[in-house]
Design an enzyme around this catalytic site. Structure first.
Site, PDB file in Angstrom:
ATOM      1  N   LYS A 194       0.843  -1.213   0.000  1.00  0.00           N
ATOM      2  CA  LYS A 194       0.000   0.000   0.000  1.00  0.00           C
ATOM      3  C   LYS A 194       0.869   1.249   0.000  1.00  0.00           C
ATOM      4  O   LYS A 194       0.615   2.202  -0.733  1.00  0.00           O
ATOM      5  CB  LYS A 194      -0.938  -0.007   1.221  1.00  0.00           C
ATOM      6  CG  LYS A 194      -2.122  -0.925   1.030  1.00  0.00           C
ATOM      7  CD  LYS A 194      -2.895  -1.180   2.304  1.00  0.00           C
ATOM      8  CE  LYS A 194      -3.948  -2.260   2.029  1.00  0.00           C
ATOM      9  NZ  LYS A 194      -4.575  -2.797   3.238  1.00  0.00           N
ATOM     10  N   GLN A 226      -5.231  -1.439   9.345  1.00  0.00           N
ATOM     11  CA  GLN A 226      -5.040  -2.782   8.782  1.00  0.00           C
ATOM     12  C   GLN A 226      -5.684  -3.830   9.704  1.00  0.00           C
ATOM     13  O   GLN A 226      -5.382  -3.881  10.900  1.00  0.00           O
ATOM     14  CB  GLN A 226      -3.532  -3.056   8.607  1.00  0.00           C
ATOM     15  CG  GLN A 226      -3.212  -4.341   7.898  1.00  0.00           C
ATOM     16  CD  GLN A 226      -3.704  -4.372   6.446  1.00  0.00           C
ATOM     17  OE1 GLN A 226      -3.523  -3.420   5.699  1.00  0.00           O
ATOM     18  NE2 GLN A 226      -4.339  -5.463   6.063  1.00  0.00           N
ATOM     19  N   ASP A 237     -11.611   2.709   3.632  1.00  0.00           N
ATOM     20  CA  ASP A 237     -11.991   1.302   3.535  1.00  0.00           C
ATOM     21  C   ASP A 237     -13.510   1.167   3.366  1.00  0.00           C
ATOM     22  O   ASP A 237     -14.001   0.095   3.010  1.00  0.00           O
ATOM     23  CB  ASP A 237     -11.564   0.540   4.806  1.00  0.00           C
ATOM     24  CG  ASP A 237     -10.386  -0.386   4.545  1.00  0.00           C
ATOM     25  OD1 ASP A 237     -10.115  -0.692   3.368  1.00  0.00           O
ATOM     26  OD2 ASP A 237      -9.742  -0.795   5.536  1.00  0.00           O
TER      27      ASP A 237
END
Ligand code: NDP
Length: 295
Positions: A55, A99, A122
Site C-alpha cells: 500500500k 489494517q 476502507d
C-alpha cells in the site's frame, strides 16, 4: 466451446492507478493539495506487513503522501483511538486505513467507528455502509468496488442481469450486493445456509464468489457464458508439499463454461489497492470541495 475470456486485474488495476496518478498530479499543480493516506498497523502479522508495504509503495507511486503508523502488538486500545483522533484532525491526512485483523484485545468495531466517515477509505464505517445502502454518496469498500469496475469493463451496462453474490460479509458480500442493486441487477445473496447453492448459482449471469473456501464453486454450477468474479484468496498445499494461491472458484472447470472469469491471483486482488488509492483521491476531493468529474 472455447475457454472463457480472462479478466486481467493486473492490467486494469494499472489503468486505474494511472488515472488516479494523473488526477493527483492535477490536484497538486492547480490546487497545491497532495492527497495523503495514513495506514495504521498494530502488531507484526506477516501478511498484514506485506499488505502495508505494498500500500505504501503504490500510494507513493500515485504521487500521494503515505503516512505509516506501526504500533506494537500490545498497544492498548485507547492509544489506537487517540491516534485515530489525531489523524481525523490532521489536514494532511485525507484517508485513514486501519489494517485488519487487529490484536484480540482491541475492539475492531470501536476502532472502525472512531474513523471520521469522510476519511474512511476502507468504507467500513456504518455511516458509509448506510449511505451505500440508501443510494447516497459514500466511500465504498475497495474489494467490491474493484469487482464492480472489472464487471463494468467486461460487460458494459449491467442493468437487468441476474447476479448471485456468494457470501454476506460486511467487507465484501453485502456492499457488493448493494453496488449491484444500484446497477439495476436482480441480486441474490447466498450464504452458508442457502439451499441448493448450485441451483441458485446456475440462474446467474454474474457470479461473485466471496466465501473463503478453496475452489468451492464448480464449473457445472455455472450458466454457460456467465461472468465470474472470484474474490477468494486461499492458500492450498499441493501433493508435493508446495503451496499455491487459489480462489473460491474451481478455475479449471469454470473456465470451460463461463464467458469471462477473473484468475486468482491477478484478478480482484490488485483492484483492491487501486481502489484504495481511488478512494483516497475521492476523499481528498470531497474534503476540499473539488470536482472529480469523469473519474
Ligand atoms: P467471511 O468469512 O467474512 O465471509 C464468508 C461468507 O461466505 C459468509 O457470508 C459465509 O456465510 C459464506 N459461506 C461460508 N461457507 C459457505 C458455503 N459452504 N456456502 C455458501 N456460503 C458460504 O469472508 P470475507 O467476505 O471477508 O472474504 C471472502 C473471501 O474473499 C476470502 O477468501 C478472503 O480471503 C477473500 N478476500 C479477498 C480480498 C481481495 O482483495 N481480493 C479482500 C477481502 C477478502 P455465513 O454468513 O452464513 O457464515
Amino acid at each position: 466451446m472455447t475457454d472463457a475470456k480472462l479478466i486481467d486485474g493486473n492490467l486494469f488495476s494499472a489503468k486505474v492507478r494511472e488515472s488516479v496518478a494523473a488526477r493527483v498530479a492535477e490536484m497538486v499543480e492547480h490546487h497545491k493539495i497532495t492527497p495523503g493516506l495514513a495506514v495504521v498497523l498494530v502488531g507484526e502479522d506477516p501478511a498484514s506487513q506485506v499488505y502495508v508495504r505494498t500500500k505504501h509503495k503504490r500510494t507513493v507511486e500515485a504521487g500521494m503522501n503515505s503516512f505509516e503508523h506501526k504500533l506494537p502488538a500490545d498497544t492498548p486500545e485507547h492509544e489506537v483511538l487517540l491516534l485515530i483522533e489525531a489523524l481525523n484532525k490532521d489536514p494532511q491526512v485525507h484517508g485513514i486505513l486501519v489494517q485488519l485483523p487487529l490484536p484480540k484485545h482491541i475492539d475492531t468495531q470501536r476502532v472502525i467507528e472512531a474513523i471520521s466517515p469522510a476519511k474512511d477509505v476502507d468504507g467500513f464505517h456504518p455511516v458509509n455502509a448506510g449511505r451505500l445502502a440508501a443510494g447516497g454518496d459514500s466511500l465504498v469498500p475497495c474489494t467490491p468496488l474493484g469487482s464492480l469496475l472489472l464487471l463494468k469493463d467486461t460487460l458494459g451496462k449491467l442493468g437487468g442481469l441476474d447476479a448471485v453474490v456468494i457470501g454476506r460479509s460486511n467487507i465484501v458480500g453485502k456492499p457488493m450486493a448493494q453496488l449491484l442493486i444500484k446497477e439495476s441487477c436482480t441480486v441474490t445473496v447466498a450464504h452458508s445456509q442457502t439451499r441448493d447453492l448450485p441451483g441458485v448459482v446456475r440462474r446467474a449471469d454474474i457470479v461473485i464468489a466471496a466465501v473463503g473456501k478453496a475452489e468451492m464453486v464448480k464449473g457445472d454450477w455455472l450458466k454457460p457464458g456467465c461472468t465470474v468474479i472470484d474474490v477468494g484468496i486461499n492458500r492450498i498445499e499441493l501433493p508435493d508439499g508446495s503451496r499455491k494461491l487459489v480462489g473460491d472458484v474451481d478455475f479449471a472447470s469454470a473456465v470451460k463454461v463461463a464467458g469471462a472469469i477473473t484468475p486468482v491471483p491477478g484478478g480482484v486482488g490488485p483492484m483492491t489497492i487501486a481502489c484504495l488509492l481511488r478512494n483516497t483521491l475521492v476523499a481528498c476531493a470531497r474534503l476540499h470541495h473539488l470536482s472529480l468529474k469523469g473519474l
